[in-house]
Design a protein around this motif. Sequence first.
Motif, short mmCIF file in Angstrom:
data_model
loop_
_atom_site.label_atom_id
_atom_site.label_comp_id
_atom_site.label_asym_id
_atom_site.label_seq_id
_atom_site.Cartn_x
_atom_site.Cartn_y
_atom_site.Cartn_z
N THR A 24 3.76 5.75 -5.59
CA THR A 24 3.65 5.79 -7.05
C THR A 24 2.56 6.74 -7.49
O THR A 24 2.74 7.54 -8.42
CB THR A 24 3.37 4.37 -7.60
OG1 THR A 24 4.41 3.51 -7.16
CG2 THR A 24 3.31 4.36 -9.10
N ARG A 25 1.41 6.68 -6.81
CA ARG A 25 0.30 7.57 -7.14
C ARG A 25 0.71 9.03 -6.95
O ARG A 25 0.48 9.88 -7.82
CB ARG A 25 -0.92 7.24 -6.27
CG ARG A 25 -2.13 8.11 -6.59
CD ARG A 25 -3.24 7.86 -5.65
NE ARG A 25 -2.92 8.47 -4.36
CZ ARG A 25 -3.81 8.74 -3.42
NH1 ARG A 25 -5.07 8.43 -3.60
NH2 ARG A 25 -3.45 9.30 -2.30
N THR A 26 1.34 9.33 -5.83
CA THR A 26 1.79 10.69 -5.55
C THR A 26 2.78 11.16 -6.61
O THR A 26 2.70 12.29 -7.09
CB THR A 26 2.43 10.75 -4.15
OG1 THR A 26 1.48 10.32 -3.19
CG2 THR A 26 2.91 12.16 -3.82
N SER A 27 3.69 10.28 -6.99
CA SER A 27 4.68 10.62 -8.01
C SER A 27 4.01 10.97 -9.34
O SER A 27 4.38 11.94 -10.00
CB SER A 27 5.64 9.45 -8.18
OG SER A 27 6.52 9.67 -9.23
N PRO B 245 -3.67 22.53 -7.46
CA PRO B 245 -3.44 22.53 -6.02
C PRO B 245 -2.80 21.23 -5.52
O PRO B 245 -2.90 20.19 -6.15
CB PRO B 245 -4.84 22.71 -5.43
CG PRO B 245 -5.77 22.23 -6.48
CD PRO B 245 -5.09 22.50 -7.79
N VAL B 246 -2.16 21.33 -4.38
CA VAL B 246 -1.52 20.18 -3.75
C VAL B 246 -2.60 19.29 -3.13
O VAL B 246 -3.62 19.77 -2.66
CB VAL B 246 -0.53 20.65 -2.65
CG1 VAL B 246 0.07 19.47 -1.92
CG2 VAL B 246 0.56 21.50 -3.26
N GLY B 247 -2.33 17.98 -3.13
CA GLY B 247 -3.28 17.03 -2.56
C GLY B 247 -3.76 16.08 -3.64
O GLY B 247 -4.05 16.52 -4.77
N ALA B 248 -3.87 14.82 -3.31
CA ALA B 248 -4.23 13.81 -4.31
C ALA B 248 -5.63 14.06 -4.88
O ALA B 248 -5.81 14.16 -6.09
CB ALA B 248 -4.14 12.41 -3.71
N ARG C 164 0.84 -1.21 0.00
CA ARG C 164 0.00 0.00 0.00
C ARG C 164 0.87 1.25 0.00
O ARG C 164 0.60 2.21 -0.73
CB ARG C 164 -0.92 0.01 1.21
CG ARG C 164 -1.87 1.20 1.21
CD ARG C 164 -2.80 1.19 2.42
NE ARG C 164 -3.79 2.22 2.33
CZ ARG C 164 -3.56 3.51 2.61
NH1 ARG C 164 -2.37 3.91 3.00
NH2 ARG C 164 -4.52 4.41 2.51
N SER C 165 1.92 1.24 0.79
CA SER C 165 2.82 2.38 0.85
C SER C 165 3.48 2.63 -0.51
O SER C 165 3.61 3.78 -0.95
CB SER C 165 3.88 2.13 1.92
OG SER C 165 4.80 3.17 1.97
N LEU C 166 3.88 1.55 -1.19
CA LEU C 166 4.48 1.70 -2.52
C LEU C 166 3.46 2.26 -3.52
O LEU C 166 3.79 3.12 -4.33
CB LEU C 166 5.02 0.35 -3.01
CG LEU C 166 6.29 -0.14 -2.33
CD1 LEU C 166 6.57 -1.59 -2.73
CD2 LEU C 166 7.46 0.75 -2.69
N TRP C 167 2.23 1.75 -3.46
CA TRP C 167 1.18 2.25 -4.35
C TRP C 167 0.92 3.73 -4.10
O TRP C 167 0.77 4.51 -5.04
CB TRP C 167 -0.11 1.47 -4.17
CG TRP C 167 -0.15 0.20 -4.96
CD1 TRP C 167 0.60 -0.14 -6.05
CD2 TRP C 167 -0.99 -0.93 -4.71
NE1 TRP C 167 0.28 -1.40 -6.48
CE2 TRP C 167 -0.70 -1.91 -5.68
CE3 TRP C 167 -1.97 -1.21 -3.76
CZ2 TRP C 167 -1.34 -3.13 -5.73
CZ3 TRP C 167 -2.61 -2.44 -3.81
CH2 TRP C 167 -2.29 -3.38 -4.79
#
Length: 173
Positions: A130-133, A150-153, A124-127
């Motif tokens: 990756t999503r943030t990247s 704006p910042v934030g997923a 989950r942390s890796l996902w």
Amino acid sequence: MLPIVAVDLAKSVFQLAVADEHWKIIETQRLTRTQFERWFLNREVNLVIMEACGSAHHWARWLNSLGNEVRLLPAQYIRAYVKRNKTDAVDAAALLEAARASDMRPVRVKSVEQQALQGMHRIRSLWMGTRTSRINALRGFCREFGIAIPVGARTGVEAISRYWPIPIRQCRT
């Protein structure tokens, strides 16, 4: 007195250093996975020492099921006991030296459930990383076209989808 065995684990080859009750190496073995299992099925040992790494918890549980005491040592502390160039045989000897140290605290053997949960958290942390990247890369591309995202997923994806010519939900690759 039953021997003490230090095991340097690898994917397919295992290096064993067998010591007597005075911690003096009396035998070394380089075994395949099948030979490794057979070796322990045919011998009684006092203690098995391994570095707490990739498959160590699996092998520790298996060796415990055979009635052997297993001690997993933290990998970062073993390096200080390596005396020569790093080889599997030298690593196994270093495990014996490290196990003798009075201040060396062993790692508890994890259950299958504990390992599975830890694995899920890591994935989950890796996902998430990756999503943030990917969102940050999209934010950078949009900035090159003068669009401030704006910042934030969630807010970032919503803002990108408003500016994108094709709605993101319709894009399937």
